[in-house]
Design an enzyme around this catalytic site. Structure first.
Site, short mmCIF file in Angstrom:
data_model
loop_
_atom_site.label_atom_id
_atom_site.label_comp_id
_atom_site.label_asym_id
_atom_site.label_seq_id
_atom_site.Cartn_x
_atom_site.Cartn_y
_atom_site.Cartn_z
N GLU A 139 -2.45 -7.80 -25.22
CA GLU A 139 -2.91 -7.81 -26.53
C GLU A 139 -3.36 -9.62 -27.07
O GLU A 139 -4.34 -9.82 -27.88
CB GLU A 139 -2.22 -7.23 -27.68
CG GLU A 139 -2.15 -5.84 -27.42
CD GLU A 139 -1.28 -5.13 -26.53
OE1 GLU A 139 -0.70 -5.96 -25.56
OE2 GLU A 139 -1.08 -3.82 -26.59
N GLU A 184 3.02 0.86 -24.39
CA GLU A 184 3.83 1.14 -25.59
C GLU A 184 3.89 2.72 -25.62
O GLU A 184 4.88 3.17 -26.05
CB GLU A 184 2.95 0.46 -26.78
CG GLU A 184 3.11 -0.96 -26.77
CD GLU A 184 2.24 -1.52 -27.90
OE1 GLU A 184 0.89 -1.30 -27.88
OE2 GLU A 184 2.67 -1.95 -28.69
N1 T1G Z 1 -10.73 0.69 -24.17
C1 T1G Z 1 -11.89 1.67 -23.84
N2 T1G Z 1 -12.67 1.20 -22.74
C2 T1G Z 1 -12.01 0.13 -21.78
C3 T1G Z 1 -10.90 -0.53 -22.29
C4 T1G Z 1 -10.07 -0.21 -23.30
N3 T1G Z 1 -9.07 -0.56 -23.77
N4 T1G Z 1 -10.57 -1.32 -21.26
C5 T1G Z 1 -11.93 -1.26 -20.43
N5 T1G Z 1 -12.57 -0.43 -20.84
C6 T1G Z 1 -13.81 0.09 -20.31
C7 T1G Z 1 -14.92 -1.20 -20.03
O1 T1G Z 1 -15.47 -1.47 -21.30
C8 T1G Z 1 -15.76 -0.89 -19.08
O2 T1G Z 1 -16.51 0.20 -19.49
C9 T1G Z 1 -14.72 0.04 -18.05
O3 T1G Z 1 -13.44 0.42 -19.07
C10 T1G Z 1 -14.31 -0.73 -16.98
O4 T1G Z 1 -13.70 -2.02 -17.52
C11 T1G Z 1 -1.71 -0.90 -30.03
C12 T1G Z 1 -4.07 -2.46 -30.17
C13 T1G Z 1 -8.33 -2.04 -18.00
C14 T1G Z 1 -8.03 -3.73 -16.56
O5 T1G Z 1 -7.00 -5.11 -23.68
O6 T1G Z 1 -8.23 -5.44 -19.13
O7 T1G Z 1 -3.78 -1.67 -26.94
O8 T1G Z 1 -18.77 -0.93 -19.07
O9 T1G Z 1 -15.28 -3.51 -15.93
O10 T1G Z 1 -12.10 -4.50 -13.97
O11 T1G Z 1 -0.85 -2.76 -28.94
O12 T1G Z 1 -10.82 -3.42 -18.69
O13 T1G Z 1 -17.71 0.71 -17.50
O14 T1G Z 1 -18.70 1.36 -19.99
O15 T1G Z 1 -13.07 -4.40 -17.08
O16 T1G Z 1 -11.30 -2.21 -13.36
C15 T1G Z 1 -5.37 -3.49 -24.91
C16 T1G Z 1 -8.70 -4.58 -21.73
C17 T1G Z 1 -6.20 -3.11 -26.05
C18 T1G Z 1 -7.28 -3.85 -21.96
C19 T1G Z 1 -10.15 -2.33 -16.21
N6 T1G Z 1 -5.72 -3.36 -23.82
N7 T1G Z 1 -9.37 -3.91 -20.53
O17 T1G Z 1 -10.71 -3.52 -15.50
O18 T1G Z 1 -12.90 -2.59 -15.19
S1 T1G Z 1 -5.33 -3.68 -27.66
C20 T1G Z 1 -6.79 -4.16 -23.23
C21 T1G Z 1 -8.96 -4.87 -19.27
C22 T1G Z 1 -4.04 -2.60 -27.58
C23 T1G Z 1 -2.14 -1.86 -28.91
C24 T1G Z 1 -3.22 -2.80 -28.87
C25 T1G Z 1 -9.96 -4.16 -18.01
C26 T1G Z 1 -9.09 -3.03 -17.29
P1 T1G Z 1 -18.21 0.50 -18.73
P2 T1G Z 1 -13.70 -3.30 -16.66
P3 T1G Z 1 -11.77 -3.25 -14.55
#
Ligand code: T1G
Length: 697
Positions: free
Chosen positions: A126, A106
């Site tokens: 999301e 976004e």
């Molecule tokens: N923020 C902070 N840390 C995150 C993160 C995030 N969004 N996503 C993953 N991590 C951390 C995770 O906790 C782990 O930490 C490390 O990254 C590796 O993750 C307004 C409100 C990005 C595809 O839903 O799908 O945006 O344990 O083991 O397999 O519209 O993580 O190493 O300390 O999963 O390479 C939307 C969720 C939020 C993304 C990476 N975003 N994350 O996968 O590694 S809502 C998501 C994932 C939003 C807006 C709305 C996956 C990844 P640690 P991992 P990976």
């Protein structure tokens, strides 16, 4: 402090997002982006801006670690950041590489231009958190890629490779030249934009039209009705995308915001966010640092070629790890290997596996009748009969032949891992790896840590679990570990409900309507009632203070073990798993109640659910206070991934918080008073949390 780096490259200001591991758009990073835009705007030498992330991620979206905290809303919130970027008087180019999802994507839509390299992962996930894109994604995405493509991306939540958007207005340029050097390509593109004096493109200004939109969105609503289940987010996503067509941009943004805030407050979204963070939290072991070196696992040995041994073996073959499978008799070994091959052939028939992959996996499988063939194995997992004397024989043999440093794992589901470890001279290398049947399908792996289990063994097993795509949860040593110890009381309470007047079908239906994948009696018939019977007989000796209804034993005394004997709590037609209520069981129950002098009463579904689910909560709280589980979310992950607990309720511990721990404790006290069963006294942890006004999760 995470934030951004600001660097001039010629007349272009490069703002690099710097909040490892995936540039979650936390408060500090948001402030850094705004500061960078302001600095670039104020500097007359700057003609353009490039926003870029790391190789791994442009941005993984809103920072999930801030979810629920005031910081995640603190200004500049993501909406404000995007508005400031979009209002920048100088061209802002998003350079997209690696993960670009959620709020990260976004943010790029607020930029005037976007360039990308191949292999970047584009997503609006999301919906998987029970939300919708809440920073303009539902309003800008349809304007730039079209309504249908935008709705597909938003409703699936799945990542799409950047190549799929090559040539669409989403990317103004696809960086292939420059050896795919994203920064170089983005800088060259920014120079071009400046040189050609290209007008700034603001997606908000794009007008979209979609003739027949009413019918399209009605069709979309009908489609999601069949799959949304109890989750409200899919319908809100459709409403918000439709608003992009029917409302001016700013009103559409307000509508999206209202939907986002509404979804944030739903128990379903809270459950999904809890499961998301809980899965990641479970992989952390409080006293085992993340950087603990793991042992190399190149070869695996599995003892037992039956249902469990075969399923366990498949997990490693699927992950490309060679396995030697051991059995006592050639016939059993051949049968086990043939069953694995059959399983892969079935997957191939369904188009889920190629012949090449099947051959590759079967090529990594070898069978043996001799322990000597385990001498090179790095990890050996036994899946033999659940009897301590059998485990003793196996581990003594393993101790004699396994190489130093080999990890010796037991798939035991309830036996004492410390006892098993002490059958060897290397207890530090012994651990429990409790798989759930079918082992190649169920995501849950209970990793049972013995008193002597070495920290690097724990780190290794957690790493192996990730490699074989399991959700690993660490348990301490106790009877039944976490999952089975709790389910024991769930089943016990279900037995008393039958004594008091309920039928097996009523109990199962009430819990399945509430969301459990399978009620306790159907589950018993599936797993085999003789298994529970053996455990109860052991417990009658070891823990005589725990009361059980005796009807289940009567059923087993008649050989009614369930599906495998054609009848148990229910009747089964040959070759058919459909559970048919059996009037004979009802008659037996009536006679049994008479024997006990119990006058059956009508029991409501609500009482059935409360007593069975609160039994999980109370025993779970005891497991937590004993330190058998490290955190409440670990217990929830076990129930969500191993016991068919409904995802939209987030697990027994979160559910108790949703109901209100005060209310749960009051119900428990009522059950204690009416049943006289000491089990129902609220666990001390619950009493304390209630007294402190705190929750379990
Ligand atoms: N923020 C902070 N840390 C995150 C993160 C995030 N969004 N996503 C993953 N991590 C951390 C995770 O906790 C782990 O930490 C490390 O990254 C590796 O993750 C307004 C409100 C990005 C595809 O839903 O799908 O945006 O344990 O083991 O397999 O519209 O993580 O190493 O300390 O999963 O390479 C939307 C969720 C939020 C993304 C990476 N975003 N994350 O996968 O590694 S809502 C998501 C994932 C939003 C807006 C709305 C996956 C990844 P640690 P991992 P990976």
């Amino acid at each position: 402090m995470s934030s951004t780096n600001y660097q001039l490259h010629g007349s272009t200001a490069v703002i690099t997002l710097d909040n490892p591991p995936v540039n979650g758009l936390g408060y500090d990073l948001r402030c850094g982006i705004v500061a960078g835009i302001d600095q670039a705007t104020a500097d007359p030498a700057v003609k353009a801006v490039v926003l870029i992330g790391s190789d791994r991620a442009f941005s993984g979206g809103a920072d999930i670690r801030e979810f629920g905290s005031p910081k995640s809303y603190a200004e500049p919130n993501l909406l404000t950041v995007i508005r400031i970027v979009e209002a920048c008087p100088k061209p802002v180019v998003a350079a997209i590489g690696g993960v670009c999802m959620g709020g990260g994507l976004e943010l790029t839509l607020g930029c005037h231009f976007r360039v990308a390299i191949a292999g970047a992962s584009i997503a609006l996930p999301e919906i998987k958190l029970g939300l919708l894109p809440g920073a303009g994604g539902t309003q800008r995405m349809p304007r730039i890629v079209g309504v249908e493509a935008a709705l597909n991306l938003i409703l699936s939540g799945n990542p799409v490779p950047s190549e799929k958007f090559k040539g669409t207005p989403l990317f103004d340029e696809f960086i292939e030249g420059n050896g795919g050097d994203l920064l170089k390509g983005a800088l060259a593109f920014a120079d071009k934009v400046v040189a050609e004096k290209r007008p700034l493109k603001r997606i908000r200004d794009i007008r979209i039209d979609y003739p027949g939109q009413e019918a399209f969105f009605q069709f979309s609503r009908n489609m999601v009705k069949g799959v949304a289940g109890p989750f409200p987010a899919p319908f809100k996503c459709i409403d918000a995308v439709q608003a992009a067509l029917t409302k001016p941009f700013d009103e559409g943004m307000k509508f999206e915001r209202a939907c986002f805030i509404e979804l944030m407050g739903t128990p379903e979204s809270r459950a999904l966010r809890h499961a998301f963070t809980g899965e990641r939290a479970a992989s952390k072991i409080p006293d085992v640092p993340d950087d603990t070196p793991a042992r190399k696992i190149a070869r695996v040995g599995v003892i037992g070629a039956g249902t469990m041994g075969g399923g366990i073996t498949m997990n490693f073959l699927n992950a490309g790890i060679p396995v030697t499978m051991l059995e006592m008799k050639q016939e059993a070994l051949d049968k086990g290997i043939a069953t694995i091959r059959k399983n892969y052939e079935n997957s191939m028939k369904k188009g889920k596996l190629t012949q090449e992959k099947l051959d590759q996996r079967m090529g990594m499988l070898s069978g043996t009748l001799s322990y000597d063939d385990f001498k090179d194995a790095d990890l050996i997992i036994e899946a033999v009969f659940e009897e301590i004397s059998v485990k003793e024989a196996v581990f003594k043999q393993l101790d004699a032949i396994a190489k130093p440093g080999a990890i010796l794992a037991s798939n035991t589901s309830t036996l004492d891992v410390n006892k098993i470890a002490n059958f060897t001279k290397r207890p530090q290398d012994v651990v429990g790896m409790h798989f759930f049947s079918p082992a190649n399908v169920m995501k849950l792996l209970e990793v049972v840590r013995g008193a002597a289990t070495a920290k690097d063994v724990m780190a290794t097993v957690m790493q192996v679990a990730k490699k074989i795509k399991k959700t690993a949860v660490v348990s301490g040593v106790c009877d039944g570990f976490i999952g089975n110890r709790m389910i024991e009381h769930y089943g016990r309470v279900a037995g008393f409900l039958l004594e008091e007047g309920a039928t097996p079908a009523q109990v199962d239906k009430a819990l399945e309507k509430w969301g459990m994948a399978m009620g306790p009696f159907r589950m018993g018939d599936l797993a085999g009632n003789d298994i529970g019977w053996a455990i109860r007989k052991r417990r009658y000796v070891e823990k005589p203070s725990i009361r059980y209804a005796k009807f289940a034993d009567k059923l087993c005394e008649q050989g009614r073990y369930g599906q495998k004997t054609g009848k148990g709590w229910y009747l089964y037609q040959p070759g058919n798993r459909k559970a048919i209520p059996d009037p004979e069981v009802d008659t037996m129950l009536e006679a049994y109640r008479k024997e006990l002098g119990i006058t059956p009463r009508k029991i409501s579904d609500a009482e059935i659910v409360q007593r069975c689910i609160y039994a999980l909560v109370n025993e779970g709280a005891r497991i937590l206070e004993e330190g058998i589980a490290a955190r409440a979310s670990d217990i929830d992950m076990i129930y969500l991934t191993g016991y068919g607990f409904p995802l939209h309720r987030g697990g027994p511990m979160l559910y108790a918080d949703e109901v209100g721990l005060y209310n749960v404790a009051r119900s428990m006290k009522e059950f204690a008073a009416t049943s006289g069963d000491a089990f129902w006294e609220p666990a001390p942890l619950i009493a304390k949390r209630v007294a402190d006004g705190k929750s379990l999760t």
